[in-house]
Enzyme design. Structure first.
Site, PDB file in Angstrom:
ATOM      1  N   ALA A  20       0.847  -1.201   0.000  1.00 39.21           N
ATOM      2  CA  ALA A  20       0.000   0.000   0.000  1.00 39.21           C
ATOM      3  C   ALA A  20       0.881   1.250   0.000  1.00 39.21           C
ATOM      4  O   ALA A  20       1.563   1.520   0.987  1.00 39.21           O
ATOM      5  CB  ALA A  20      -0.923   0.010   1.213  1.00 39.21           C
ATOM      6  N   GLU A  48       3.830  18.868   3.481  1.00 41.29           N
ATOM      7  CA  GLU A  48       4.925  18.041   2.985  1.00 41.29           C
ATOM      8  C   GLU A  48       5.140  18.279   1.491  1.00 41.29           C
ATOM      9  O   GLU A  48       6.274  18.420   1.020  1.00 41.29           O
ATOM     10  CB  GLU A  48       4.595  16.570   3.245  1.00 41.29           C
ATOM     11  CG  GLU A  48       5.619  15.594   2.713  1.00 41.29           C
ATOM     12  CD  GLU A  48       5.240  14.150   3.006  1.00 41.29           C
ATOM     13  OE1 GLU A  48       5.848  13.247   2.406  1.00 41.29           O
ATOM     14  OE2 GLU A  48       4.333  13.913   3.836  1.00 41.29           O
ATOM     15  N   GLU A  65       1.045  10.811 -10.757  1.00 42.20           N
ATOM     16  CA  GLU A  65      -0.289  10.335 -11.119  1.00 42.20           C
ATOM     17  C   GLU A  65      -1.331  10.711 -10.057  1.00 42.20           C
ATOM     18  O   GLU A  65      -2.465  11.082 -10.386  1.00 42.20           O
ATOM     19  CB  GLU A  65      -0.252   8.815 -11.328  1.00 42.20           C
ATOM     20  CG  GLU A  65       0.566   8.360 -12.541  1.00 42.20           C
ATOM     21  CD  GLU A  65       2.073   8.469 -12.331  1.00 42.20           C
ATOM     22  OE1 GLU A  65       2.804   8.495 -13.342  1.00 42.20           O
ATOM     23  OE2 GLU A  65       2.526   8.517 -11.160  1.00 42.20           O
TER      24      GLU A  65
END
Length: 395
Positions: free
Chosen positions: A146, A258, A383
């Site tokens: 994940a 971030e 993406e």
């Protein structure tokens, strides 16, 4: 009549600062740059082989560089968000992308959620020593199965007699081999989707925390990146960070800061490799003249400069909105996407301009490409950024 002396002439050497920066920011910039060049840059080659030592955190904590925009009550400097941009821009002079990454995880990825969602006890236990550089932080989101799909994590935290027992694994964890605590993303309710994720502050010295191996990477060699395992790690309920089941939303907020600081680092990295290559192009001769005098090379620099300046203005404008209380997720995603892409393009073009020398470790240009390449993957892939931007338009 207008005379020749009255006509404004272009000043290509002007170094006027951007409007978001004050004289105090520029003084901070100068201070950080002098420290980085004097105390960090000389170790760049050594750290590529052995990773950065912990004294880097301690020294930067002594100088106040780990809490520039953090509250004074916890030992920070109480500065605005722009101070963190200054640090991200000046740390590139260390010629050590892995070190910059390790520091950014500590100051801009793991520390903000503790400050935002932690209890006073948690802040005193972890943030105060972290700002001093005495404790090192890391963030645990990605798992072997994940990455971008945060909701797909399998690390479980199960309630047991008032405590929580954690089992699972995390990978690609920067600072994972040196950290004292990890901001750990877990599932407390596997059937609740995004609503079943909870954050915990897990002391890395607890029984069952296993630092399995140090991962080998294409770039960022100076940072340690770990594969971690958690086997029946028992933590008290007081280790929960924020609210039960709200971890996905807590970490989604953290990702915005971030990504923005990552975008600033990309622009700085692109500018740094551009500057070094520009100097090379002025000194390297071919066919009897400096290679920078050839139109094809001159145009390469022009195209790179346009991309860098576009990314810089995007980052600065978005940072201004962020500093002034907005939550511009779309624009942060755009800045992160574009800045990370152009940084890799610029580094690649700089290798080409160096020719064979660009492929050699001696010049450090190939390292810039290797280090910058991670930014198109970490903190949200290209993406994922495109998906966030596309969905923001109701598609």
């Amino acid at each position: 009549m207008t005379t020749t002396a009255d006509v404004l002439k272009p000043d290509f050497a002007s170094q006027r600062k951007h409007f978001i920066f004050t004289d105090e920011h520029e003084q901070l910039r100068d201070s950080i740059r002098r420290f980085v060049i004097k105390e960090l840059q000389p170790h760049a080659e050594e750290w590529e082989e052995n990773t950065i030592p912990n004294w880097v955190f301690q020294r930067m904590g002594e100088l106040g560089f780990l809490g520039l925009d953090k509250p004074e009550q916890y030992g920070g400097q109480g500065g605005d968000y722009y101070t963190s941009l200054v640090l991200a821009e000046e740390i590139v002079h260390a010629h050590c992308g892995g070190m910059a990454m390790g520091l950014a995880v500590h100051t801009d990825m793991a520390m903000p959620p503790i400050l935002a969602f932690g209890t006073e006890e948690q802040k005193q236990e972890w943030v105060v020593p972290a700002i001093k550089g005495e404790k090192i932080l890391c963030l645990g989101i990605t798992e072997p199965d994940a990455g971008s799909d945060v909701a797909g994590i399998k690390t479980r935290a199960v309630r047991d007699n008032g405590d929580y027992v954690i089992n699972g694994s995390k990978t690609f964890i920067t600072n994972g081999h040196r950290a004292d605590v990890i901001v750990l993303v877990t599932k407390t309710d596997p059937d609740a989707g995004h609503g079943g994720i909870t954050l915990f502050l897990v002391d890395m010295s607890l029984p069952g925390v296993i630092r399995e191996k140090k991962l080998e990477k294409l770039g960022m060699h100076a940072s340690d990146t770990a594969l971690l395992a958690f086997q029946d790690v028992r933590v008290p309920e007081s280790a929960m960070l924020g609210e039960l089941g709200k971890g996905f939303y807590h970490i989604s907020w953290e990702l915005q800061g971030e990504r923005l600081i990552g975008a600033a680092g990309c622009v700085a990295g692109a500018q740094h490799v551009f500057d070094r290559t520009l100097q090379y192009a002025k000194e390297r001769t071919a066919f009897g003249r400096p290679i920078g005098n050839f139109q094809v090379i001159r145009h390469k620099f022009a195209e790179m400069a346009v991309k860098i300046e576009t990314a810089r203005q995007m980052v600065y404008t978005t940072a201004w909105r962020f500093q002034n209380g907005e939550y511009p997720v779309r624009e942060i995603s755009m800045a992160k996407l574009y800045a990370s892409q152009i940084s890799v393009e610029v580094a690649d073009e700089c290798i080409q301009i160096h020719g064979g020398n660009g492929y050699m470790k001696e010049y450090g240009i190939e390292r810039s490409w290797r280090d910058l390449r991670l930014n198109r993957i970490g903190a949200g892939t290209d993406e994922v950024m495109l998906e966030v931007i596309g969905r923001s338009y109701g598609l």
